[in-house]
Design an enzyme around this catalytic site. Structure first.
Site, PDB file in Angstrom:
ATOM      1  N   LYS A  33      12.367   1.975  21.285  1.00  0.00           N
ATOM      2  CA  LYS A  33      11.850   2.282  22.624  1.00  0.00           C
ATOM      3  C   LYS A  33      11.236   1.064  23.286  1.00  0.00           C
ATOM      4  CE  LYS A  33       8.510   5.215  22.525  1.00  0.00           C
ATOM      5  NZ  LYS A  33       7.338   4.308  22.526  1.00  0.00           N
TER       6      LYS A  33
ATOM      7  N   THR B  90      11.785  -2.052  22.538  1.00  0.00           N
ATOM      8  CA  THR B  90      12.876  -3.008  22.740  1.00  0.00           C
ATOM      9  C   THR B  90      13.635  -2.709  24.032  1.00  0.00           C
ATOM     10  OG1 THR B  90      13.099  -3.267  20.337  1.00  0.00           O
ATOM     11  CG2 THR B  90      14.964  -3.978  21.683  1.00  0.00           C
TER      12      THR B  90
ATOM     13  N   ARG C 270       1.711  -1.253  25.480  1.00  0.00           N
ATOM     14  CA  ARG C 270       0.470  -1.128  24.710  1.00  0.00           C
ATOM     15  C   ARG C 270       0.305  -2.320  23.771  1.00  0.00           C
ATOM     16  NH1 ARG C 270       1.081   4.099  21.469  1.00  0.00           N
ATOM     17  NH2 ARG C 270       3.254   3.466  21.541  1.00  0.00           N
TER      18      ARG C 270
ATOM     19  N   LYS D 151       4.883   0.814   9.927  1.00  0.00           N
ATOM     20  CA  LYS D 151       5.621   0.638  11.179  1.00  0.00           C
ATOM     21  C   LYS D 151       5.978  -0.812  11.478  1.00  0.00           C
ATOM     22  CE  LYS D 151       5.230   1.966  16.064  1.00  0.00           C
ATOM     23  NZ  LYS D 151       5.208   0.660  16.717  1.00  0.00           N
TER      24      LYS D 151
ATOM     25  N   ALA E 247      -0.562   7.512  19.991  1.00  0.00           N
ATOM     26  CA  ALA E 247       0.125   8.529  20.792  1.00  0.00           C
ATOM     27  C   ALA E 247       0.076   9.912  20.155  1.00  0.00           C
ATOM     28  CB  ALA E 247       1.572   8.117  21.016  1.00  0.00           C
TER      29      ALA E 247
ATOM     30  N   PHE F 132       5.829   7.331  20.994  1.00  0.00           N
ATOM     31  CA  PHE F 132       6.641   8.299  20.254  1.00  0.00           C
ATOM     32  C   PHE F 132       7.603   9.040  21.185  1.00  0.00           C
ATOM     33  CE2 PHE F 132       2.818   8.167  17.281  1.00  0.00           C
ATOM     34  CZ  PHE F 132       3.429   7.273  16.419  1.00  0.00           C
TER      35      PHE F 132
ATOM     36  N   PHE G 175      23.769   0.433  18.017  1.00  0.00           N
ATOM     37  CA  PHE G 175      23.716  -0.133  16.664  1.00  0.00           C
ATOM     38  C   PHE G 175      25.136  -0.521  16.255  1.00  0.00           C
ATOM     39  CE2 PHE G 175      19.472   1.296  16.498  1.00  0.00           C
ATOM     40  CZ  PHE G 175      18.858   0.788  15.359  1.00  0.00           C
TER      41      PHE G 175
ATOM     42  N   TRP H  62      19.006  -5.363  22.261  1.00  0.00           N
ATOM     43  CA  TRP H  62      18.605  -6.002  20.997  1.00  0.00           C
ATOM     44  C   TRP H  62      19.477  -7.234  20.731  1.00  0.00           C
ATOM     45  CZ3 TRP H  62      20.662  -7.376  16.321  1.00  0.00           C
ATOM     46  CH2 TRP H  62      19.753  -7.661  15.289  1.00  0.00           C
TER      47      TRP H  62
END
Length: 556
Positions: free
Chosen positions: A71, A73, A94, A105, A273, A301, A381, A409
């Site tokens: 998210k 990214t 954030r 994470k 979150a 999230f 991906f 990405w």
């Protein structure tokens, strides 16, 4: 294949003064933290108050999975993509917490060729905001215990102190402690505990405050516990708000950095979150709206947590009107929601993908409840097959939602151009008619029930006996007419992390309601949410190191 750290370290940063010039900021507007980081004076908002706001884009996601959705990214890649197509865009994110960074994470500065820099600084101590919040929070804790030790004029009931201490680190051993041991000189013994800093009400206050005066007022209204008569005791009763605001005088100013392509980015504030409201600061968002055509922000999230709180708490309080929302999903994550194990996600599975699509569909429905136009971003991906991507596109078209495959990405802004064009098109052709989900003047039970049924898809809500007692007390204090901040697992639409996809017929259990009078919302705790996370068996910290030449490895 290069790691995120290697890509970040090879990035060519511009002096932050030059980045600021791109959006009309002068050096006098900045407080430099070295060559590549700066805080921006709040005077900028006053200077630009008559300038029209740009467009506000929220980036949210499906319920997160071990497969990763990217998210942040996509947020960064979209802002770079908007700049590629000739728009002025700022990413508003954030600040990462040290706890998750060293835990499971990892970092939170994007990935691949869609990162914010200097990545290492941002993921570590940055400009010291979280340390300032930790210090302010714990000063209030010290003032509470000192007041009791010095005679307890306010008659604070030490058994009913609700203000814990905080630390910006995952440390399960501190969840429950006893303070004041060692005899009379060391204070009154009592049970206490630690939350993680990003769960602190002061973090939420910093991110919702309009200015320093509002910050101070909100701090004064914090409920720290109750006296022997059952009356609420506030931070202002301890004359604490001035000193706490003083510790936060720099932390309240937004932080300006840049992406790998030198796009400006505000990174400021970082409430959890699934515990707090999960959005960057109102001040950073409002500043970005004055400085750019498009502000690309995010909420933590999945849309059930982050987007709901962004709309019902942040936008409601700050008077923001989002123009569009981007929901990030991946083929891999949708297959996970369809029942595929992590080790099998690289194998084509159209049946599981179609089943898992129900999770994305629910999030689309949820955002539409707020009358905000939606674009789905499929974060590509290498293992995605042509048939899988085609299936997701077809399913999105069946429900009338725009969908774009994005390659940020791997390609940075270039990989975000198509998404940028689509978002601009949607904003121009589908004007937002934003509305909140519920009336904050409704009863606590009605507000929670509406969120649970309409956003989560719950059949019913079970309010425990403890919760009903909390509600009765909150109503007696006259604090019930505030928005609700749901504390819930991020992994499921329900309060059970094992219920993937789009569960139905479930009941949400609300076990406790906590007052955040300074933040001006009520926190409803469901399931087994921990306000102080623990470290995993093999923490990310075990893979990190700094070499003799200063090169950092293992940070991601």
């Amino acid at each position: 294949m290069k790691t995120d750290v290697q890509i970040a370290q090879e990035g060519k940063m511009l002096p932050i003064v030059e980045v600021a010039e791109k959006i009309g900021l002068e050096e006098n507007d900045l407080e430099l933290y070295g060559k590549y980081k700066a805080k921006v004076s709040l005077d900028v908002l006053e200077k630009l108050k008559d300038k029209p706001d740009g467009k506000l884009i929220l980036v949210t996601a499906i319920n997160p999975t071990p497969a990763g959705e990217g998210k942040t990214t996509v947020n960064i890649g979209l802002s770079m993509g908007l700049n590629k197509i000739g728009k002025t865009a700022i990413s508003a994110l954030r600040e990462p917490s040290l706890g998750p960074c060293f835990g499971v994470k990892g970092g939170a500065a994007g990935g691949g060729y869609a990162q914010v820099l200097p990545m290492e600084d941002i993921n570590l101590h940055f400009t010291g905001d979280l340390h300032a919040i930790t210090a302010a929070h714990n000063l209030l804790s010290a003032l509470i215990d000192n007041h009791i030790h010095q005679g307890n004029q306010l008659q604070i009931d030490s058994r009913r102190i609700t203000w814990k201490r905080v630390l910006d680190m995952n440390d399960r051993a501190l969840r429950n402690i006893v303070v004041g041991l060692g005899g009379k000189p060391n204070g009154m013994p009592r049970e206490d505990g630690f939350d993680i800093t990003v769960a602190s009400e002061i973090m939420a206050i910093l991110c919702l405050a309009d200015d320093l005066i509002d910050l101070k007022e909100r701090i004064g209204n914090i409920v720290i516990g109750y006296n022997f008569s059952g009356e609420a005791v506030h931070a202002k009763d301890l004359d604490a708000e001035g000193a706490l605001a003083l510790l936060l005088k720099d932390a309240i100013k937004p932080n300006l950095v840049q992406t790998l392509e030198n796009t400006p980015a505000f990174i400021h504030g970082g409430p959890f979150a699934n515990i707090a409201h999960g959005c960057n600061s109102v001040l950073a968002t409002k500043m970005a709206l004055k400085l750019a055509d498009y502000t690309v922000t995010e909420a933590g999230f999945g849309a059930d947590l982050g987007a709901e709180k962004f709309f019902d708490i942040k936008c409601r309080m700050a008077g923001l009107k989002p123009d569009a929302a981007v929901i990030v999903a991946t083929v891999r994550a949708l297959k996970h929601h369809g029942g595929v194990l992590k080790q099998d996600l690289n194998t084509e599975n159209l049946e599981a993908l179609e089943k898992g699509f129900a999770n994305l569909e629910k999030h689309i429905e949820n955002v539409r409840k707020y009358n905000v136009p939606v674009v789905v971003a499929i974060n590509e991906f290498p293992t995605d097959t042509e048939k899988e991507v085609e299936l997701v596109f077809n399913k999105c078209k069946e429900i009338g939602v725009e969908v774009v495959q994005t390659q940020v990405w791997a390609k940075g802004g270039l990989g975000g151009e198509e998404l940028a064009k689509k978002v601009v098109e949607v904003i121009e052709n589908e004007p937002s008619d934003f509305k909140v989900l519920y009336d904050e003047n409704d009863s606590i039970k009605d507000k929670i029930t509406k969120i649970a049924r309409e956003v989560y898809g719950a059949k019913d809500v079970d309010f425990t006996q403890k919760c009903m007692k909390d509600i009765k007390q909150i109503e007696a204090l006259g604090l019930d007419k505030m928005p609700i901040c749901m504390a819930k697992t991020q992994y499921s639409l329900s309060d059970d992390p094992k219920l993937l996809g789009r569960p139905e017929g479930f009941t949400i259990e609300v076990r406790q309601i906590k007052i955040s009078a300074g933040a001006r919302f009520l926190v409803a705790l469901t399931g087994e949410i921990m306000t102080m996370p623990g470290l995993p068996k093999v923490p990310a910290a075990n893979r990190m190191d700094i070499l003799e030449d200063g090169e950092i490895i293992g940070l991601f």
